[in-house]
Design a protein around this motif. Structure first.
Motif, mmCIF file in Angstrom:
data_model
loop_
_atom_site.group_PDB
_atom_site.id
_atom_site.type_symbol
_atom_site.label_atom_id
_atom_site.label_comp_id
_atom_site.label_asym_id
_atom_site.label_seq_id
_atom_site.Cartn_x
_atom_site.Cartn_y
_atom_site.Cartn_z
ATOM 1 N N GLU A 1 0.841 -1.199 0.000
ATOM 2 C CA GLU A 1 0.000 0.000 0.000
ATOM 3 C C GLU A 1 0.876 1.249 0.000
ATOM 4 O O GLU A 1 0.584 2.233 -0.686
ATOM 5 C CB GLU A 1 -0.924 0.003 1.222
ATOM 6 C CG GLU A 1 -1.935 1.149 1.227
ATOM 7 C CD GLU A 1 -2.862 1.120 2.425
ATOM 8 O OE1 GLU A 1 -3.507 2.154 2.688
ATOM 9 O OE2 GLU A 1 -2.944 0.077 3.100
ATOM 10 N N VAL A 2 1.958 1.192 0.775
ATOM 11 C CA VAL A 2 2.936 2.287 0.768
ATOM 12 C C VAL A 2 3.528 2.432 -0.634
ATOM 13 O O VAL A 2 3.651 3.536 -1.179
ATOM 14 C CB VAL A 2 4.061 2.029 1.787
ATOM 15 C CG1 VAL A 2 5.142 3.110 1.686
ATOM 16 C CG2 VAL A 2 3.502 1.967 3.197
ATOM 17 N N LEU A 3 3.896 1.293 -1.222
ATOM 18 C CA LEU A 3 4.453 1.285 -2.578
ATOM 19 C C LEU A 3 3.504 1.958 -3.563
ATOM 20 O O LEU A 3 3.909 2.807 -4.370
ATOM 21 C CB LEU A 3 4.727 -0.159 -3.012
ATOM 22 C CG LEU A 3 5.207 -0.388 -4.446
ATOM 23 C CD1 LEU A 3 6.579 0.233 -4.656
ATOM 24 C CD2 LEU A 3 5.245 -1.880 -4.749
ATOM 25 N N LYS A 4 2.243 1.602 -3.493
ATOM 26 C CA LYS A 4 1.238 2.168 -4.392
ATOM 27 C C LYS A 4 1.108 3.674 -4.203
ATOM 28 O O LYS A 4 1.016 4.438 -5.176
ATOM 29 C CB LYS A 4 -0.111 1.496 -4.167
ATOM 30 C CG LYS A 4 -1.203 1.951 -5.115
ATOM 31 C CD LYS A 4 -2.502 1.194 -4.853
ATOM 32 C CE LYS A 4 -3.619 1.667 -5.798
ATOM 33 N NZ LYS A 4 -4.883 0.940 -5.537
ATOM 34 N N LYS A 5 1.127 4.130 -2.946
ATOM 35 C CA LYS A 5 0.987 5.564 -2.660
ATOM 36 C C LYS A 5 2.135 6.365 -3.247
ATOM 37 O O LYS A 5 1.923 7.387 -3.909
ATOM 38 C CB LYS A 5 0.943 5.790 -1.143
ATOM 39 C CG LYS A 5 -0.370 5.417 -0.465
ATOM 40 C CD LYS A 5 -0.258 5.630 1.041
ATOM 41 C CE LYS A 5 -1.536 5.244 1.778
ATOM 42 N NZ LYS A 5 -2.634 6.180 1.510
ATOM 43 N N LEU B 1 6.504 -6.878 -7.639
ATOM 44 C CA LEU B 1 7.245 -6.402 -8.808
ATOM 45 C C LEU B 1 6.306 -5.775 -9.833
ATOM 46 O O LEU B 1 6.629 -4.758 -10.455
ATOM 47 C CB LEU B 1 8.045 -7.551 -9.427
ATOM 48 C CG LEU B 1 9.155 -8.133 -8.547
ATOM 49 C CD1 LEU B 1 9.756 -9.370 -9.189
ATOM 50 C CD2 LEU B 1 10.234 -7.094 -8.264
ATOM 51 N N ASP B 2 5.134 -6.364 -10.015
ATOM 52 C CA ASP B 2 4.153 -5.816 -10.948
ATOM 53 C C ASP B 2 3.626 -4.453 -10.489
ATOM 54 O O ASP B 2 3.238 -3.617 -11.307
ATOM 55 C CB ASP B 2 2.975 -6.777 -11.123
ATOM 56 C CG ASP B 2 3.291 -7.940 -12.043
ATOM 57 O OD1 ASP B 2 4.298 -7.849 -12.783
ATOM 58 O OD2 ASP B 2 2.545 -8.945 -12.034
ATOM 59 N N MET B 3 3.625 -4.224 -9.168
ATOM 60 C CA MET B 3 3.138 -2.953 -8.631
ATOM 61 C C MET B 3 4.193 -1.861 -8.661
ATOM 62 O O MET B 3 3.913 -0.706 -8.322
ATOM 63 C CB MET B 3 2.628 -3.152 -7.207
ATOM 64 C CG MET B 3 1.316 -3.908 -7.121
ATOM 65 S SD MET B 3 0.752 -4.101 -5.399
ATOM 66 C CE MET B 3 0.404 -2.387 -4.964
ATOM 67 N N GLY B 4 5.423 -2.215 -9.048
ATOM 68 C CA GLY B 4 6.448 -1.185 -9.185
ATOM 69 C C GLY B 4 7.650 -1.323 -8.288
ATOM 70 O O GLY B 4 8.525 -0.450 -8.287
#
Length: 242
Positions: free
Chosen positions: A65-69, A94-97
């Motif tokens: 969730e932190v990664l997405k933000k 990895l797919d989320m960045g």
């Protein structure tokens, strides 16, 4: 002291967080500990670390969730640390960045190697062919991107963390006018206030360190009312002996 690469450590376990911080400190990095996801998001936006170590199982929110933000406004290298050990979770991260995924328990030599790999990848992605072998040159100004050493005409220049960030941001785009807002956001974070006086003070300090005549700069030029630009400067040629 030459300014160091900063590594944010978002890890809920204090013992693990302190141990990683000690290892990083001993290997020339500046650790930035964060005990939960909210602290990590805040520190990423305000401190602009060079690399983030992000635990997947934080107490207040998922690491992903932190990664997405933060992925919505920064491309800095993020390494996920996880005890789950699932291939499915790794692929998802990895797919989320995420740039890398390290399963617990891990050895510190491997962690350091992954951080170095992230640094090299970041330099290559950001500078491409403009920085051959991790070296950025403009006239007598030379910036070693991996060691963070700045020299002018062969003499090492000591800069603060913010001075280095400003110089590098200008140097990687020579000839381009960068607005006050762009520079402030890059150096002080995505949500930083538009404080141009602090920027002017830092620019003045950089000029004192790299310019032979700070009152008449040839490297960092002011575009009045807009911002600053790094001029393209020809390298000095050796004078023939008489």
């Amino acid at each position: 002291m030459q300014n160091r690469f900063t590594v944010l450590i978002a890890e809920h376990d204090a013992e693990t967080r302190d141990a990683i911080s000690s290892v990083l400190q001993a290997n020339g990095y500046k650790p930035l500990p964060a005990e939960n996801g909210a602290a990590a998001v805040s520190m990423i936006s305000s401190l602009c670390p060079d690399v983030v170590l992000l635990e997947q199982e934080l107490p207040d929110m998922e690491g992903l969730e932190v990664l997405k933000k933060v992925r919505s406004w920064t491309g800095l290298p993020i390494l996920i640390l996880s005890s789950r050990g699932s291939e499915k979770e790794e692929v998802r991260a990895l797919d989320m960045g995420a740039d890398d995924y390290l399963r617990k328990p891990f050895g510190y030599p491997e962690l350091l190697a992954r951080i170095r790999m992230a640094q090299r990848h970041s330099v290559k992605m950001e500078f491409g062919d403009n920085a051959k072998n991790g070296i950025l040159k403009n006239g007598g100004l030379v910036i070693d991107l991996l060691r963070r050493i700045v020299t002018m005409e062969g003499k090492e220049i000591h800069l603060t963390q913010n001075e280095y960030r400003i110089l590098l941001f200008l140097a990687k785009q020579p000839g381009k006018v960068l607005t006050y807002e762009e520079i402030i956001k890059h150096v002080w974070g995505h949500f930083a206030a538009d404080d141009r006086q602090i920027l002017r003070v830092n620019i003045a300090n950089i000029r004192k360190k790299i310019e032979s005549d700070p009152a008449n700069p040839k490297y960092i030029l002011t575009e009045i009312g807009i911002g600053y630009r790094m001029a393209l400067v020809k390298e000095k040629t050796a004078q023939p002996e008489s």
